[in-house]
Design an enzyme around this catalytic site. Structure first.
Site, short mmCIF file in Angstrom:
data_model
loop_
_atom_site.label_atom_id
_atom_site.label_comp_id
_atom_site.label_asym_id
_atom_site.label_seq_id
_atom_site.Cartn_x
_atom_site.Cartn_y
_atom_site.Cartn_z
N GLU A 233 0.83 -1.20 0.00
CA GLU A 233 0.00 0.00 0.00
C GLU A 233 0.87 1.26 0.00
OE1 GLU A 233 -1.24 -2.98 1.44
OE2 GLU A 233 -2.39 -2.72 -0.38
N ASN B 219 -0.54 -7.34 -4.40
CA ASN B 219 -1.21 -6.45 -5.33
C ASN B 219 -0.25 -5.49 -6.03
OD1 ASN B 219 -1.28 -5.25 -2.48
ND2 ASN B 219 -1.66 -3.45 -3.72
N ASP C 35 -7.67 -5.58 -5.32
CA ASP C 35 -6.73 -5.89 -4.24
C ASP C 35 -6.74 -7.36 -3.85
OD1 ASP C 35 -4.71 -5.33 -2.37
OD2 ASP C 35 -6.15 -5.19 -0.74
#
Lengths: 609, 161
Positions: free
Chosen positions: A200, A284, A326
């Site tokens: 992230e 991801n 995701d």
């Protein structure tokens, strides 16, 4: 390593594959661990053994007497964050780890769990906020008299298993860019394998092998980037049976976006000593807004089979090209031999976050089965299995649920599963007796709206808003614990759970399967039917993995409690109610009504006569 | 850090200005509404662009710690409670500079977002959303938006881009 070094290194690695092909297992197999993993009295690695089956041959505790199980002893870790992973047991000593600050305790099982040594690293608390979903850690590893700890700040530390003395320490990443450490290392041969977290934060994911004796880096394989960084051989590495070709990763990204490309490696690693291959998945691709990264974004969301000695991949398989939801591909890869269509195969089983459970030939990477393991899964209709189809191996995305097709600033509703996946990292178990996999799952759907974001080093790089809710038109709960037939691609039985099952399962020769729940129950169910045989409420929610071992002729079952992690954050206040009309029942079920923070180990056994 | 000075106060100034200029007509003439106290518009259950965008931006960056809809988590406090009596200045400073404390549950760290454009450009929107949540003017989940044509906040925002 500079660019030039990487290039040289890449070439050398490619040459040594050829040289080593003939001699592999002789040169490197760590015979000690290959032996030790077969001794059911110990629990020497997080997933029980190299095949990651989380199966134990111990059978003193069985289907008929598990109802009498009692707490034998317990231990407070003194840390209140989410406790993932579990303890190791090696010859009368138990090794317990904690989330940040990543303490390690060695407990003497011959002396009522007295603390033989403890280790607490010094870490900058500023690493805490760059850990996306709580400061979890999935456990320590053991090899050659050492305990290997992978700290939040990415330091990998070798401790003397007898004394706790620090033997070496090496930094695996840069927390100021958002790289952190959560995964449990795997020790295979003379190497410590460890990956990075930070999907992230726009980091470039990698798996690195360090020398177990010295801590020196032996190879590093990125998930995304140029061939010499990803250690893919254009001619000999295959994807669905075909050579990957040159620039197989960078050609699937626009410009330099791959540098923020993610594909972090934070899940589990398994190992086949005969093939000398290690298996793991990547996470991801960078930013959750698919519009900012056109292309397939290889090799995010990919299973890698890499040669242990060189790191060069033998085969890869990308499950979710150009992710829009995701669905990290990091879940466990369980290595078993099973009959498929009348033929005995060496397979790799992988229940993915995207809701499909994949069975592949682990020698060749051939795709054998891909089937939904939760009927709620709706973002894709199927994975194409016909080799002659140009869509071979690709999920067939449903336009309604495609956040890329619906576009930026549009809220796509009713996508199943949610970003949590049909399951996350919580590892499954496999029983050779039933031939079934026992899988802890989430039963949660979402709305997802992607939008434009900018990259700042060390700052979150997300670019989507999500609302999650229990799967509509179902039992209203957010989880199931299922038994899965991987050859047929079918659910055999399913236990409904009010909350996601976020604990790793354990299957035993006593014909039972154990798992923990977010409310804090340790449960034992009948392996054949799923019928509940035992439950005990531990002090806090369970996101750890259940283990078993034998000490002084007696079988014990151990589990860490300590609510937290993504589950603790997302479910603490209950999920958002679903979009009107979707009929979400039981929304707002608040986990905080059931349990509080608290790190504790609980150990169970049968009463003495 | 510097964004607080340049972007955020810049925007805050703009928003305060706009409060006087364009939000006021929507309210009763003599009822002076302070933007800081009521930085959102809710009409027939629908919200202005700022509040709506605040929902989105909150769930992009903040919810991983503060939980969905500002409800709090095992990790960080419920902002629906914090915003009940926190000033805009304290809010903006906490977000820009971060904060930390250590207590029984270990280190508690709120990161500094001062140089994160995705946060600081929208700090007023995030504030508006959380304030609306704290006042119970907006429920859980995704709020519906007021038609852009009739949304003074959207008009103002667009004019400023």
């Amino acid at each position: 390593m500079g660019m030039e070094d990487m290039k040289k290194f890449g070439l050398m690695a490619a040459c040594s594959v050829l040289a080593l092909a003939a001699t592999t297992s002789l040169a490197t197999a760590n015979d000690e661990l290959v032996e030790m993993q077969q001794n059911a009295k110990n629990w020497v690695m997080q997933l029980g053994n190299y095949s990651a089956t989380r199966y134990s041959e111990l059978e003193e505790i069985n289907k008929d007497n598990v109802g009498d199980l009692q707490v034998a002893w317990s231990f407070s870790t003194g840390v209140l964050r989410g406790h993932e992973g579990g303890p190791l047991v090696i010859d009368g000593v138990m090794y317990v780890h904690t989330p940040f600050p990543n303490k390690v305790f060695a407990l003497d099982l011959n002396d009522n769990g007295r603390i033989i040594w403890r280790y607490e690293p010094e870490q900058d608390p500023n690493v805490i906020p760059v850990m996306c979903c709580d400061t979890v850690n999935r456990g320590v590893a053991y090899g050659d008299g050492k305990i290997i700890l992978h700290q939040a700040d990415t330091n990998v530390v070798a401790l003397d298993a007898k004394t706790g003395e620090e033997l070496w320490k090496t930094q695996n990443g840069d927390p100021s860019k958002g790289e952190t450490g959560t995964m449990s290392p795997l020790i295979a041969g003379d190497k410590v394998l460890v990956g990075n977290s930070g999907g992230e934060f726009g980091v470039q994911g990698h798996m690195t092998a360090y020398n177990l004796e010295t801590g020196e880096q032996e190879w590093r394989a990125y998930s995304v980037g140029p061939d010499d960084q990803i250690l893919l051989d254009p001619e000999n590495t295959t994807h669905l049976g075909e050579p990957v070709g040159e620039n197989s990763s960078v050609d699937t990204w626009e410009g330099d976006q791959w540098q923020l490309g993610g594909g972090t490696v934070w899940g589990w690693v398994s190992y086949d000593p005969e093939l000398n291959l290690v298996y793991y998945g990547s996470g991801n691709p960078g930013t959750w807004n698919p519009a900012q990264r056109p292309g397939d974004n290889r090799w995010s969301m990919t299973i890698f089979a890499r040669d242990l000695d060189t790191g060069v991949a033998k085969w890869v398989y990308q499950m979710t090209p150009h992710d829009e939801w995701d669905y990290d591909g990091v879940n466990e890869n369980i290595l078993v031999d099973m009959e498929i269509d009348g033929e005995q195969r060496k397979v790799l089983f992988h229940p993915d976050r995207n809701g499909f459970a994949y069975t592949l030939d682990r020698e060749t990477g051939e795709l054998l089965v891909a089937a939904k393991y939760d009927p709620a899964v709706n973002w894709a209709t199927e994975v194409v299995m016909n080799e002659d189809d140009e869509q071979y191996g690709r999920p067939q995305v449903v336009a309604e649920y495609s956040t890329a097709q619906n576009g930026v600033d549009v809220n796509s509703e009713g996508i199943c599963p949610a970003a949590l996946g049909t399951k996350d990292q919580q590892p499954s178990a496999y029983s050779p007796e039933t031939g079934l996999f026992y899988i802890p799952t989430n039963h949660v759907c979402m709305d997802y709206e992607p939008f434009q974001v900018s990259y700042t080093a060390g700052q979150p790089y997300v670019g989507a808003t999500l609302s999650m809710y229990p799967a509509p038109d179902s039992h209203g709960g957010m989880g199931n614990f299922i038994a899965w037939d991987a050859a047929a691609g079918e659910i055999v039985w399913s236990v409904e759970e009010p909350f996601s099952v976020w604990s790793g399962a354990l299957a035993t020769a006593g014909d039972i399967v154990f798992y923990g729940t977010l409310e804090g129950y340790l449960k034992a169910v009948d392996m054949e039917t799923g019928e509940e045989l035992y439950r005990f409420k531990t002090p806090s929610g369970i996101i750890g993995n259940v283990n078993t071992y034998e000490h002084d002729g007696k079988q014990y079952v151990a589990v860490l409690s300590g609510i937290g992690g993504w589950a603790g954050i997302g479910l603490a206040a209950g999920l958002t109610e679903g979009t009107d009309g979707l009929g979400a029942v039981g929304a707002y079920q608040s986990l905080s009504d059931y349990t509080q923070l608290g790190g504790q180990l609980t150990v169970f056994s049968l009463p003495s006569e | 850090m510097n964004y607080l000075m340049s972007a955020a106060t810049g925007f805050c100034g703009a928003m305060l200005l706009f409060t006087a200029a364009s939000l006021a007509p929507a309210q009763a003439q003599d009822e002076a509404v302070d933007w800081e106290d009521k930085p959102y518009i809710v009409e027939d259950g629908k919200v202005d662009y700022g509040t709506y965008n605040g929902f989105r931006r909150y769930h992009n960056t903040c919810h991983t710690c503060h939980g969905p809809d500002g409800m709090g988590s095992t990790f960080a406090p419920a902002l629906v409670n914090s915003l009940k009596d926190m000033s805009y200045a304290d809010f903006a400073a906490t977000v820009a500079n971060g904060r930390s404390s250590s207590g029984a549950s270990g280190n508690s760290v709120m990161p500094a977002f001062g140089d994160n454009v995705d946060v600081m450009l929208y700090i007023d929107h995030i504030y508006a959303y959380l304030k609306a949540r704290a006042d119970d003017a907006v429920g859980r989940g995704r709020p519906d938006r007021i038609d852009p044509e009739n949304d003074p906040v959207f008009q103002e925002w667009q004019a400023n881009q």
